[in-house]
Design an enzyme around this catalytic site. Structure first.
Site, PDB file in Angstrom:
ATOM      1  CE1 TYR A  61      -4.137  -1.535   0.145  1.00 41.13           C
ATOM      2  CE2 TYR A  61      -3.848  -1.962   2.488  1.00 41.13           C
ATOM      3  CZ  TYR A  61      -4.592  -2.092   1.331  1.00 41.13           C
ATOM      4  OH  TYR A  61      -5.785  -2.761   1.366  1.00 41.13           O
ATOM      5  CD  GLU A  62      -1.667   5.320  -0.113  1.00 41.97           C
ATOM      6  OE1 GLU A  62      -1.009   5.999  -0.934  1.00 41.97           O
ATOM      7  OE2 GLU A  62      -2.906   5.318  -0.082  1.00 41.97           O
ATOM      8  N   GLY A  63       2.931   2.903  -1.848  1.00 41.76           N
ATOM      9  CA  GLY A  63       4.365   2.872  -2.118  1.00 41.76           C
ATOM     10  C   GLY A  63       5.025   1.708  -1.421  1.00 41.76           C
TER      11      GLY A  63
END
Length: 604
Positions: free
Chosen positions: A443-445
């Site tokens: 998630y998110e990078g």
């Protein structure tokens, strides 16, 4: 299924004693709140989670969200999460009064959502994504868009998402091709696809408001040409009614975990009738999105920390109930006539449980510290304090997102081992926690992206200023711990690790100084692990110091056993985890280059 999922006593100890929520409450922004009212808020969130989230955790895994007839069907508790959560202010909590929020500290909002995540990590994301999308509108959009969308989002009547990723681009946002064509009517026509959109479509909200990154025709190439748009599933007609906005749910993704939290593939403008409204200025979309990214990455770390805590609680309960084997006698033999021992009496099981405890509690301490810095940034009137908080937050954020995700997965995996064969069986909840937590390092990078951000951007930031500030904070704790004879050896050990960190950074920096950035960043993941161990050890030393002060002064709001358990967990982390930095440093400073691609083929 385990009967508990969180340790509220530790959560409040961290909030009030270790991270000093009361000092944050002195800012004018929070003048309407005090410790007692905020504790009542957290207790109400716990009661809501006990009743509406935790009992449905296993059921949501067994009846996954799924695509049917152009929409996504989700569990009925999503409706409860959005509507009752909206009524309780769980979505609106950190927003300003003017936006319809409760204006509570982000620290408290983080703690409240952590409770929900620990109870049922499939549900809070629906509200969390709605909050994130509304936050973008509040911060960057005009009054018309704010008035049209934010009230219904904060109430939970409408959902929200953030749409970044595309099939051909993945994490490379510079390669997105979703197109926005201007019209004479003040809106844009959107055309393109987005994938991995969490909470992208479901039957329990009247509308889903998508915040979409797209490229206006003629915009510069790369990230400089990306704009941000409000693109609702149903647009608002002049009379206030809703009509379909040509946003279609192409499919959903069936996942190994978080099965109750839908993840969708969306199409925009398949019938050439998708309207979007520009947020802020053209070509500033990625800048706007990343201004909100710190909060999103704190959210990811928070979710992973919550799962690690829930898994620890389940493992601990099992170990306290499961009889197996017998303790060794002083002779080195076992007495077969003795009754079986509970497995929590066995040293190896205790080692595994202490690993889970130290990771879970260390992770939420890190999350709350980052949230504290976020509160200072948003509420302090002292510019120097804000500048310091900003730099500390920047260097911590990659670790905030990564450590709970990576170490948390290790922690849950260890919990499976505590249960033995039962840990692999669906009758016990550990296997679900193990599947659920795996996505958090993506998630998110991904971890790789976060690690390159830490070593490539945050360490050199302002000539190393952020790292210097972090080192100063650690040294301050070392000084306080050194005043206690039983903590002084650990303070000294952490000081030695700070010096080792300087050696490692100096060794790596020589590659950057020569312009060999690929080699400089080649082992960024290992550096992330190295610096994270030092940072979490600092937080554990800080916890132990607060515990020791309470024991010595007699100013105790918890039991003596509670404080002693914090000191014991600190000692465990220093012995079993901080020592790993020695081997990591050896690898990081080794001059041999083995992973950078050369003309020689190694994958044969």
């Amino acid at each position: 299924m385990a009967s508990t999922y969180i340790d509220m006593e530790t959560l409040k100890f961290l909030l009030h004693k270790v991270h000093d929520l009361e000092s944050v409450l002195k800012n004018d922004r929070f003048e309407d709140h005090d410790k007692e009212s905020l504790d009542m808020f957290l207790d109400s969130v716990k009661e809501f989670s006990d009743r509406e989230l935790f009992p449905y955790f296993k059921e949501m895994d067994e009846t996954p969200a799924h695509h049917k007839d152009g929409t996504v069907i989700v569990h009925k508790q999503v409706d409860v999460m959005m509507k009752k959560g909206g009524e309780m202010g769980l979505i609106a909590a950190p927003f300003d009064y003017e936006a319809g929020g409760l204006q509570i500290p982000f620290m408290v909002h983080t703690a409240a959502t952590y409770i929900q995540d620990a109870a049922n990590n499939h549900l809070p994301g629906y509200a969390g994504l709605t909050q994130g999308a509304a936050e973008l509108i509040v911060h960057f959009a005009n009054k018309e868009l704010n008035d049209a969308y934010v009230p219904n989002m904060l109430s939970g009547q409408w959902g929200g998402t953030m749409c970044l990723t595309e099939p051909q681009a993945g994490s490379s946002l510079s390669d997105i091709v979703t197109k926005a064509t201007p019209t004479d009517d003040g809106h844009y026509k959107l055309n393109g696809q987005k994938i991995f959109i969490s909470g992208g479509d479901y039957q329990y909200v009247e509308n889903v408001v998508h915040l979409v990154l797209a490229r206006i025709e003629g915009a510069p190439a790369g990230t400089k040409g990306i704009s941000l748009f409000v693109v609702p599933k149903h647009r608002i007609k002049e009379n206030g009614d809703l009509e379909f906005n040509d946003v279609t749910t192409v499919a959903d993704f069936q996942k190994m975990g978080q099965k109750g939290y839908c993840t969708t593939h969306l199409g925009f403008g398949d019938a050439d009738d998708c309207k979007g409204w520009l947020v802020g200025e053209a070509n500033q979309g990625l800048k706007y999105m990343f201004m909100m990214m710190n909060g999103a990455r704190i959210g990811v770390g928070r979710g992973a920390a919550a799962i690690a805590m829930a898994a620890y609680q389940a493992s601990l309960q099992y170990a306290n109930e499961r009889p197996q084997g017998r303790k060794l006698q002083s002779s080195g033999k076992k007495n077969p006539e003795e009754g079986q021992s509970l497995i929590i009496e066995h040293p190896d099981v205790r080692r595994m449980l202490l690993l889970q405890k130290s990771i879970a509690e260390g992770s939420i301490s890190l999350i709350l510290l980052a949230s504290r810095y976020q509160d200072i940034l948003e509420s302090s009137k002292d510019e120097e304090e804000k500048k310091k908080a900003k730099l500390l937050l920047e260097i911590l954020i990659p670790m905030v997102k990564t450590f709970p995700s990576e170490a948390g997965a290790q922690s849950v995996n260890t919990g499976l081992q505590v249960l033995g064969g039962y840990g692999f069986c669906e009758d016990f909840i550990l296997q679900q926690y193990y599947r659920d937590i795996r996505i958090f390092s993506i998630y998110e990078g991904t971890t790789g992206i976060q690690s390159q951000d830490l070593l490539g951007r945050k360490v050199p930031m302002e000539n190393g200023k952020a790292l210097q500030l972090l080192s100063s904070e650690i040294m301050e704790t070392i000084g306080k711990a050194s005043n206690h004879n039983d903590l002084a050896p650990y303070a000294k050990k952490l000081g030695g690790k700070l010096k080792l960190a300087q050696e490692v950074i100096g060794s790596l920096m020589q590659y950057a100084q020569k312009g060999n950035y690929e080699r400089y960043l080649a082992d960024a993941n290992l550096f992330m692990e190295f610096l994270s161990h030092i940072t979490i050890s600092w937080l554990w030393l800080d916890m132990a110091t607060h515990a020791k002060v309470s024991l010595v002064s007699g100013d105790k709001t918890h039991s003596e056993e509670f404080y002693e358990s914090k000191i014991h967990a600190m000692k465990f982390y220093f012995k079993y985890e901080l020592t790993k930095t020695t081997s990591l440093a050896e690898t990081l400073m080794d001059s041999e280059t083995l992973t950078v691609k050369t003309d020689q083929e190694v994958f044969i």
